[in-house]
Design a protein around this motif. Structure first.
Motif, short mmCIF file in Angstrom:
data_model
loop_
_atom_site.label_atom_id
_atom_site.label_comp_id
_atom_site.label_asym_id
_atom_site.label_seq_id
_atom_site.Cartn_x
_atom_site.Cartn_y
_atom_site.Cartn_z
N ALA A 7 0.83 -1.20 0.00
CA ALA A 7 0.00 0.00 0.00
C ALA A 7 0.87 1.25 0.00
O ALA A 7 0.57 2.24 -0.68
CB ALA A 7 -0.93 0.00 1.22
N LEU A 8 1.97 1.22 0.75
CA LEU A 8 2.91 2.34 0.75
C LEU A 8 3.59 2.48 -0.60
O LEU A 8 3.71 3.58 -1.15
CB LEU A 8 3.95 2.12 1.85
CG LEU A 8 5.11 3.13 1.94
CD1 LEU A 8 4.59 4.54 2.19
CD2 LEU A 8 6.09 2.72 3.04
N VAL A 9 3.99 1.35 -1.18
CA VAL A 9 4.67 1.35 -2.48
C VAL A 9 3.75 1.93 -3.56
O VAL A 9 4.15 2.81 -4.34
CB VAL A 9 5.11 -0.07 -2.86
CG1 VAL A 9 5.57 -0.12 -4.32
CG2 VAL A 9 6.22 -0.56 -1.94
N ASN A 10 2.52 1.45 -3.62
CA ASN A 10 1.60 1.89 -4.67
C ASN A 10 1.28 3.38 -4.56
O ASN A 10 1.19 4.08 -5.58
CB ASN A 10 0.31 1.07 -4.61
CG ASN A 10 0.54 -0.39 -4.97
OD1 ASN A 10 1.49 -0.72 -5.70
ND2 ASN A 10 -0.31 -1.28 -4.46
N ARG A 11 1.12 3.87 -3.33
CA ARG A 11 0.80 5.29 -3.16
C ARG A 11 1.99 6.16 -3.60
O ARG A 11 1.80 7.21 -4.21
CB ARG A 11 0.45 5.56 -1.70
CG ARG A 11 -0.22 6.91 -1.45
CD ARG A 11 -1.64 6.96 -2.01
NE ARG A 11 -2.40 8.03 -1.41
CZ ARG A 11 -3.59 7.88 -0.86
NH1 ARG A 11 -4.17 6.68 -0.86
NH2 ARG A 11 -4.22 8.90 -0.32
N LEU A 12 3.20 5.73 -3.28
CA LEU A 12 4.37 6.49 -3.68
C LEU A 12 4.53 6.49 -5.20
O LEU A 12 4.84 7.52 -5.81
CB LEU A 12 5.63 5.91 -3.03
CG LEU A 12 5.78 6.14 -1.52
CD1 LEU A 12 6.99 5.39 -0.98
CD2 LEU A 12 5.90 7.63 -1.20
N LYS A 13 4.30 5.34 -5.82
CA LYS A 13 4.41 5.26 -7.28
C LYS A 13 3.38 6.15 -7.96
O LYS A 13 3.66 6.79 -8.98
CB LYS A 13 4.25 3.81 -7.74
CG LYS A 13 5.47 2.94 -7.44
CD LYS A 13 5.27 1.53 -8.00
CE LYS A 13 6.52 0.68 -7.80
NZ LYS A 13 6.34 -0.70 -8.32
N ASN A 14 2.18 6.21 -7.39
CA ASN A 14 1.15 7.08 -7.96
C ASN A 14 1.51 8.56 -7.84
O ASN A 14 0.96 9.40 -8.56
CB ASN A 14 -0.19 6.83 -7.27
CG ASN A 14 -0.79 5.48 -7.64
OD1 ASN A 14 -0.46 4.92 -8.69
ND2 ASN A 14 -1.66 4.95 -6.79
N SER A 15 2.44 8.87 -6.92
CA SER A 15 2.90 10.25 -6.76
C SER A 15 4.11 10.54 -7.64
O SER A 15 4.70 11.62 -7.55
CB SER A 15 3.26 10.52 -5.29
OG SER A 15 2.13 10.36 -4.46
N GLY A 16 4.50 9.58 -8.47
CA GLY A 16 5.63 9.77 -9.36
C GLY A 16 6.98 9.44 -8.75
O GLY A 16 8.02 9.83 -9.28
N VAL A 17 6.97 8.71 -7.64
CA VAL A 17 8.21 8.37 -6.95
C VAL A 17 8.66 6.96 -7.34
O VAL A 17 7.85 6.03 -7.38
CB VAL A 17 8.03 8.45 -5.42
CG1 VAL A 17 9.30 8.03 -4.70
CG2 VAL A 17 7.62 9.85 -5.00
N ARG A 18 9.91 6.81 -7.62
CA ARG A 18 10.49 5.49 -7.89
C ARG A 18 10.67 4.76 -6.58
O ARG A 18 11.14 5.34 -5.59
CB ARG A 18 11.82 5.65 -8.61
CG ARG A 18 12.49 4.33 -8.98
CD ARG A 18 13.84 4.58 -9.63
NE ARG A 18 14.67 3.41 -9.63
CZ ARG A 18 15.99 3.42 -9.63
NH1 ARG A 18 16.63 4.59 -9.62
NH2 ARG A 18 16.68 2.30 -9.64
#
Length: 427
Positions: free
Chosen positions: A163-174
């Protein structure tokens, strides 16, 4: 070579050996945590044991915190409102803390971030450096959803991490997410997970998060309704036993302040605990607790996703950066609390070791002071002086040994001149 010069050279050699050892220790920290008192008390990092709960009370007997981890004197708590407490005593599973006042850094960050706008659209990241994520306690699970507080090698904590990974990726973070398990859940889990953290470091991450859940039995302690969702709050944990502690703590304060300005109060508190937690690897390494084992996994997933909204801006990856904003913790020109303190300790230890060597070799305080004065005086100048600066003395001494004119012979003067010449030649 005179005895004085020999001692000077030996002293310089020992100093160089000490510096080499310090450099070697700096390299070895990648594979082993920095040494601390907890080396002899490994249970200090054996946290999140279900059923082992410490309650922290203030001076009026009010409960200010609970945690499934060993609480020790010196641990500190920073609440979401900015209140600062330090543990002054522990009796059984009850700890007692003294109120130290409102934390000035948190008050400043809370004031700044409360006026900071939220990006209206997804922004491109300013950096390609990844955020590293892993789990030291890979068995941790959530009883209402997973049916058990522990599922070896594949705990429910992995879905919270996703859940943390997906939210960060949706914010444009690798994101660099390492799912390596580190079971069993024992004293050595952090030593095993250190290999994973070091592996993540090879990709030059901008931050590293070790995601856990707490182990207290009361689910209401973390349950909140935030941003129209039922969530489990998070807690940020900083290890006190590492030289980057102040930098880690500053990062935690910024992250809590901005996260709570977006979704108040998704971060319940910051807890500085005895231990290392592999946070000596970098100044933006944190341990995140997402709820407790009696919360549902969905509550923990939603809570950590809300926390993720603050990560890109605090790290300086995306989001607004108006004039007057505090520099992100990853800015090379920003202050890095703890670095100068660590350097100061190295210099102090080096000077202490040199002083001890001088005292032991001299045998007394008076002789040590005399040698030190001699080193910065005649011997120091003699050791570093250019050869041509000393040649006139040699020529003068040689002339002084020549046979004087008849009637002017002075045996004592000739003997003194020869002694002087011999000392110069030995030097």
């Amino acid at each position: 070579m005179t005895g004085a010069k020999s001692r000077i050279i030996w002293g310089i050699g020992l100093l160089l050996v000490g510096i080499s050892l310090l450099l070697g220790l700096s390299v070895s920290r990648l594979t082993r945590p920095v040494w601390s008192v907890t080396t002899f008390f490994k249970e200090a990092e054996n946290d999140h044991q279900v059923g082992v709960v410490y309650t922290v009370k203030d001076e009026q007997g009010r409960v200010i915190s609970q945690a499934s981890r060993r609480v020790t004197v010196g641990d500190e708590i920073f609440t979401a409102e900015g209140r600062h407490y330090r543990v002054t005593g522990v009796k059984g599973n009850t700890a007692y803390a003294r109120y130290l006042g409102m934390d000035r850094d948190l008050l400043a960050y809370n004031e700044y971030y409360s006026h900071l706008g939220v990006p209206a659209v997804r922004m491109m990241a300013r950096s390609t450096r990844p955020v590293g994520i892993y789990h030291t306690h890979s068995d941790e699970s959530y009883v209402p959803t997973d049916g058990s507080e522990s599922i070896p090698f594949k705990g429910g904590i992995y879905q919270v991490g996703e859940a943390l990974v997906n939210r960060l990726k949706n914010s444009g973070v690798r994101v660099d997410y390492d799912r390596t398990p580190h079971d069993p859940h024992d004293d050595n889990a952090y030593y095993r997970s250190r290999r994973t953290a070091v592996k993540l470091m090879q990709n030059n991450p901008i931050a590293i998060f070790d995601v856990h859940r707490d182990g207290i039995s009361d689910p209401s302690y973390y349950q909140r309704y935030i941003s129209n969702e039922d969530v489990a709050q998070t807690r940020l944990v900083v290890g006190r036993e590492n030289p980057r502690m102040q930098a880690n703590l500053d990062f935690a304060k910024r992250l809590m302040s901005y996260a709570n300005s977006l979704h108040k109060p998704v971060v319940k508190e910051i807890f500085t605990a005895q231990g290392n937690y592999n946070q000596d690897l970098m100044p933006t390494a944190l341990l995140i607790e997402a709820g407790t084992h009696t919360n549902t996994k969905g509550e923990a997933e939603r809570g950590i996703a809300l926390l993720a909204d603050a990560v890109p801006v605090v790290l300086g990856l995306t989001g607004p950066a108006p004039g007057g904003a505090p520099k992100p913790v990853t800015d090379r020109t920003a202050g890095t609390p703890g670095s100068w303190k660590a350097l100061g300790w190295i210099i102090a230890l080096t000077l202490l070791g040199g002083g001890a060597f001088l005292l032991i070799s001299a045998g007394s305080w008076d002789r040590a002071k005399s040698r030190l004065s001699d080193f910065f005086g005649r011997e120091f100048a003699s050791f570093f002086a250019p050869r041509r600066a000393r040649k006139p003395d040699l020529d003068t001494a040689e002339k002084a040994t020549e046979t004087p004119a008849e009637g002017h012979r002075d045996p004592d003067a000739g003997e003194a001149a020869r002694d002087h010449l011999e000392r110069i030649r030995q030097d």
